[in-house]
Design an enzyme around this catalytic site. Structure first.
Site, PDB file in Angstrom:
ATOM      1  N   ASP A   1       3.816   8.176  -1.120  1.00 41.31           N
ATOM      2  CA  ASP A   1       4.732   6.928  -1.166  1.00 41.31           C
ATOM      3  C   ASP A   1       3.570   5.724  -1.319  1.00 41.31           C
ATOM      4  O   ASP A   1       2.564   5.584  -0.503  1.00 41.31           O
ATOM      5  CB  ASP A   1       5.691   6.633  -0.063  1.00 41.31           C
ATOM      6  CG  ASP A   1       6.515   5.302  -0.373  1.00 41.31           C
ATOM      7  OD1 ASP A   1       6.737   5.327  -1.336  1.00 41.31           O
ATOM      8  OD2 ASP A   1       6.602   4.740   0.546  1.00 41.31           O
TER       9      ASP A   1
ATOM     10  N   HIS B   1       6.835   8.796  -5.140  1.00 46.29           N
ATOM     11  CA  HIS B   1       6.686   7.085  -5.695  1.00 46.29           C
ATOM     12  C   HIS B   1       6.396   7.372  -7.148  1.00 46.29           C
ATOM     13  O   HIS B   1       5.291   6.935  -7.514  1.00 46.29           O
ATOM     14  CB  HIS B   1       5.773   6.677  -4.850  1.00 46.29           C
ATOM     15  CG  HIS B   1       5.845   4.975  -4.950  1.00 46.29           C
ATOM     16  ND1 HIS B   1       6.315   4.177  -3.985  1.00 46.29           N
ATOM     17  CD2 HIS B   1       5.562   4.378  -6.067  1.00 46.29           C
ATOM     18  CE1 HIS B   1       6.271   2.904  -4.719  1.00 46.29           C
ATOM     19  NE2 HIS B   1       5.581   2.927  -6.091  1.00 46.29           N
TER      20      HIS B   1
ATOM     21  N   HIS C   1      13.278   5.799  -3.975  1.00 44.60           N
ATOM     22  CA  HIS C   1      13.700   4.508  -4.437  1.00 44.60           C
ATOM     23  C   HIS C   1      13.993   4.288  -6.114  1.00 44.60           C
ATOM     24  O   HIS C   1      13.169   3.678  -6.725  1.00 44.60           O
ATOM     25  CB  HIS C   1      12.716   3.525  -3.721  1.00 44.60           C
ATOM     26  CG  HIS C   1      11.316   3.729  -3.916  1.00 44.60           C
ATOM     27  ND1 HIS C   1      10.732   4.019  -4.919  1.00 44.60           N
ATOM     28  CD2 HIS C   1      10.398   3.662  -2.790  1.00 44.60           C
ATOM     29  CE1 HIS C   1       9.451   4.422  -4.707  1.00 44.60           C
ATOM     30  NE2 HIS C   1       9.195   3.935  -3.339  1.00 44.60           N
TER      31      HIS C   1
ATOM     32  N   ASP D   1      13.642   2.036   2.644  1.00 42.00           N
ATOM     33  CA  ASP D   1      12.244   1.463   2.267  1.00 42.00           C
ATOM     34  C   ASP D   1      11.334   0.477   3.180  1.00 42.00           C
ATOM     35  O   ASP D   1      10.812  -0.415   2.636  1.00 42.00           O
ATOM     36  CB  ASP D   1      12.119   1.156   0.749  1.00 42.00           C
ATOM     37  CG  ASP D   1      10.908   1.444   0.181  1.00 42.00           C
ATOM     38  OD1 ASP D   1      10.064   2.227   0.665  1.00 42.00           O
ATOM     39  OD2 ASP D   1      10.554   0.734  -0.879  1.00 42.00           O
TER      40      ASP D   1
ATOM     41  N   HIS E   1       5.767  -6.383   7.106  1.00 43.35           N
ATOM     42  CA  HIS E   1       4.466  -7.036   6.812  1.00 43.35           C
ATOM     43  C   HIS E   1       4.501  -8.447   7.823  1.00 43.35           C
ATOM     44  O   HIS E   1       5.518  -9.015   8.117  1.00 43.35           O
ATOM     45  CB  HIS E   1       4.527  -7.858   5.328  1.00 43.35           C
ATOM     46  CG  HIS E   1       4.175  -6.546   4.270  1.00 43.35           C
ATOM     47  ND1 HIS E   1       2.991  -6.032   4.126  1.00 43.35           N
ATOM     48  CD2 HIS E   1       5.079  -6.221   3.370  1.00 43.35           C
ATOM     49  CE1 HIS E   1       3.227  -5.088   3.273  1.00 43.35           C
ATOM     50  NE2 HIS E   1       4.433  -5.225   2.553  1.00 43.35           N
TER      51      HIS E   1
HETATM   52 ZN   LIG Z   1       7.554   3.930  -2.391  1.00 44.11          ZN
END
Ligand SMILES: [Zn+2]
Length: 291
Positions: A15, A42, A95, A168, A172
């Site tokens: 990912d 990913h 995703h 997901d 941050h």
């Molecule tokens: Zn990802």
């Protein structure tokens, strides 16, 4: 990978960093299949996404921002479906954001291939139109795309092409994410808004039923990870969420439990709220308060 499988990992993933080397991905699928684990992919061909910050389309052209075209995902997915067919390994596309990906996974499943995929609550909720104010909270990879892609994702859930709805979750620090659009990192904290995002934007007439919402957010993810969870049965772990499908509330990022206080949903009024969370028989959250 064998040692990790023995130690209890549920899956292997690249990912955030697509495996560019096809031979490497082939080996990953071969080895993971020996341990009956999936490879979570990913899927973005970085030769096409380099320096890009949003979906490539009319909005990115108008804003003058370099795009990440949907075909970057499509190419990566095509390669990895073919490698899954060759090796028999389980590829799980993370995703999914592109309509061509949904089509390819639909065809792979019709052929009986070992291919599954997921979509995020934010890709079901937003389009690239939301980027017109350059708010970095909406910046993610793969990017939120145009309405035709969003509709294809919803169709993919309705017909069972897509297996799961995920968060997901990518927290941050505020100061990390609070930058000029092009300098901000991808992703945001999705955990505390995903249920409301799905109920608000993907549930209702002509969309998903409540049984489908539960299946895609709980039952099926547990099946994919081979976890003893996601069902209400005698003898199974009492992991339960009680939620309202009608309660409206306004998202306030400052009230999040996560320290990653960035969310594109901040300030929006949404419908659907978790009222009670039970983990292994113990109440751990009640009316929004973690106990
Ligand atoms: Zn990802």
């Amino acid at each position: 990978m064998g040692d990790m499988a023995e130690a209890g990992v549920v899956a292997f993933s690249d990912d955030g960093h697509y495996v560019e080397n096809a031979a490497f991905m082939r080996r990953a699928l071969e080895y993971s299949s020996m341990f009956n684990k999936m490879v979570i992919d990913h899927a973005e061909d970085i030769t096409l996404t380099k320096n890009g910050h949003m979906h490539e389309g009319i909005v990115s052209y108008e804003l003058g921002v370099i795009g990440r075209p949907a075909v970057a995902e499509d190419l990566a997915v095509a390669r990895d479906i073919l490698l899954s067919e060759m090796t028999g390994g389980h590829i799980h596309i993370a995703h999914v954001s592109s309509k061509n990906t949904v089509d390819m996974v639909r065809r792979a499943k019709a052929k009986g291939l070992n291919v599954t995929c997921e979509v995020t609550s934010q890709h079901l909720s937003f389009t690239d139109e939301y980027l017109r104010e350059y708010n970095p909270a909406f910046k993610m990879a793969p990017p939120i795309r145009s309405e035709d892609h969003r509709q294809a994702l919803l169709e993919g859930l309705k017909d069972g092409t897509i297996d799961a709805i995920i968060t997901d979750h990518a927290p941050h620090a505020y100061e990390e994410k609070d930058h000029e659009f092009c300098c901000a990192p991808n992703g945001f904290s999705g955990l505390e808004t995903s249920l409301a995002a799905v109920i608000t934007n993907a549930y209702g007439p002509d969309k998903l039923s409540i049984d489908q919402v539960v299946y895609y957010m709980s039952t099926r993810p547990a099946e994919l990870m081979r976890l003893d969870a996601g069902v209400l049965e005698v003898g199974k772990p009492a992991d339960i969420t009680v939620f309202s499908t009608t309660e409206e509330w306004t998202v306030d990022r400052n009230k999040f439990y996560t320290k990653g206080k960035v969310s594109p949903f901040d300030g929006m009024t949404v419908t659907g709220k978790a009222k009670l969370t039970v983990v292994d028989g113990k109440v751990v959250m009640k009316e929004g308060v973690v106990l």
